[in-house]
Design an enzyme around this catalytic site. Structure first.
Site, PDB file in Angstrom:
ATOM      1  CD  GLN A 206      -3.040  -0.921   0.226  1.00 34.47           C
ATOM      2  OE1 GLN A 206      -3.258   0.174  -0.279  1.00 34.47           O
ATOM      3  NE2 GLN A 206      -3.745  -1.997  -0.089  1.00 34.47           N
ATOM      4  CE1 TYR A 235      -5.972 -12.153  -8.111  1.00 33.58           C
ATOM      5  CE2 TYR A 235      -7.765 -11.970  -6.537  1.00 33.58           C
ATOM      6  CZ  TYR A 235      -7.302 -12.312  -7.782  1.00 33.58           C
ATOM      7  OH  TYR A 235      -8.183 -12.819  -8.710  1.00 33.58           O
ATOM      8  CD  GLU A 256       0.827 -12.075  -5.221  1.00 32.89           C
ATOM      9  OE1 GLU A 256       1.110 -12.012  -6.438  1.00 32.89           O
ATOM     10  OE2 GLU A 256      -0.064 -11.397  -4.684  1.00 32.89           O
ATOM     11  CG  ASP A 305      -5.723  -5.987  -2.012  1.00 35.17           C
ATOM     12  OD1 ASP A 305      -6.195  -5.160  -2.831  1.00 35.17           O
ATOM     13  OD2 ASP A 305      -4.747  -5.729  -1.290  1.00 35.17           O
ATOM     14  CB  CYS A 332      -6.902   1.333  -5.435  1.00 35.95           C
ATOM     15  SG  CYS A 332      -6.033   0.561  -6.819  1.00 35.95           S
TER      16      CYS A 332
END
Length: 377
Positions: A206, A235, A256, A305, A332
């Protein structure tokens, strides 16, 4: 009225669309003008005309909004990184909430009532811990431009500082300028390492340390409210959410595709003595079917995510079929999120309880959202 490129027009701005452009009308024809605010009267020049809308550049603000602010950055309106420095920070928050609610209602067929007020960032400037600097050779000027893509084209705006970047990154910008790339077309990523986290150079983390605690708090709050016991963190990157919420579940599995990120995730968990989780280096759509067989659906939460493009359709359909008790979706990119939520909630399979926006990207069009979905009984 027939508009053509080069026309100067007077407009009353009645909205700001997601992406940052003010919305005005000439009769029933929509005209988009960047760097304007709802309630303003402006003069603009038409730059593009399509069948159903036009775009224009702002020439002057005839009647400014009381929310209009003085931008802190000398490159604002030329650099494409920020869209809202002309708007007071207090006014950016409700505007973003409205934009998200509008988008969810239009794209996701989701009631706007589930969208909570935006959680503000304690640092509206100087917050970004990662930026990408580009270089481009300017032939006529015979110089190398080093900076960000311009707002109005694909050329590079030459910059010496970025007001939304952390101060240490601005020092790195000066180093890049003093030691420029050998030619144009090269991208240079500048970032600050998060304290006490292993993050490989190309792995995701982030980009706002200041609001990170609130983001974790929101995810943990949703997870505990769901009452599940097992979490699949998809993810997962370097394991951030799984590790930070490990105390809220009996067990978790992070998935991931980036193998270096998974190696870092295991290091991060070990450094914190987290023993109730594991990490898999695999594609989400390939690992998820077996994972969902491990625990009963009513005991399982799935945290998504994904990248900005959203989830694979196969992943969404698998979640619809297996129906875990809870899905927490972090994104996002509200547009792809709204699309995916519409699929998950189709036919009443899941119910969207709440969407919590967090302003991880002040001064820009972007906003982080966390959605809490529950399986319908």
């Amino acid at each position: 009225m027939s508009l053509k490129i080069g026309d100067n027009i007077n407009l009353n701005i009645h909205d700001v669309a997601f992406g940052g452009e003010g919305v005005g009308r000439v009769e029933e024809f929509v005209v988009f003008v960047p760097f304007t605010i709802t309630g303003e009267s402006v003069t603009a020049e038409i730059t593009e005309v399509k069948k159903n809308f036009a775009r224009a550049k702002l020439l002057r603000v005839d009647e400014p909004s009381p929310d209009r602010a003085t931008p802190e950055c000398q490159y604002f309106t030329r650099c494409g990184g920020c869209q809202y420095q002309h708007l007071s920070y207090a006014a950016q928050l409700p505007m973003k909430q409205k934009q998200i609610a509008d988008l969810f209602e239009r794209v996701g067929k989701i009631s706007r009532s589930v969208v909570a007020p935006v959680i503000p960032c304690p640092a509206p400037y100087g917050y970004r811990n990662r930026i990408m600097i580009r270089s481009q050779w300017n032939g006529p000027a015979k110089k190398l431009e080093i900076g960000f893509i311009r707002a109005d084209n694909n050329f590079v705006e030459d910059i010496t500082e970025c007001k939304i970047a952390e101060p240490e990154l601005n020092e790195q910008i000066q180093h890049v300028r003093a030691n420029p790339p050998p030619k144009g077309g090269i991208k240079v990523v500048l970032r600050l390492q998060p304290e006490n986290w292993h993050v490989p150079a190309d792995s995701f983390f982030q980009n706002n340390f200041f609001l990170l605690p609130k983001l974790v708090e929101t995810v943990r709050e949703f997870l505990r409210a769901g009452g599940t016991r097992h979490l699949f963190d998809l993810y997962c990157g370097v394991g951030f959410f799984g590790i930070e919420t490990a105390d809220a579940v009996e067990s978790f599995v992070g998935v991931e595709y980036d193998q270096l990120a998974i190696k870092a995730a295991r290091q991060n968990a070990a450094a914190r003595k987290i023993t109730n989780g594991e990490f898999l280096a695999a594609k989400v759509e390939e690992a998820l079917p077996e994972l969902l067989k491990k625990f009963a659906g009513e005991k399982t939460a799935v945290l998504l995510d994904p990248p900005r493009k959203g989830c694979w359709p196969e992943t969404l359909e698998l979640l619809r079929r297996t129906q875990p008790a809870q899905i927490i979706y972090v994104s996002c990119h509200p547009a792809t999120m709204a699309r995916d939520l519409n699929i998950l909630c189709g036919d009443g399979v899941f119910e969207l309880v709440r969407v919590q926006p967090l302003d991880m990207f002040p001064q820009t069009q972007h906003v982080e959202c966390v959605a809490d979905l529950r399986r319908r009984n």
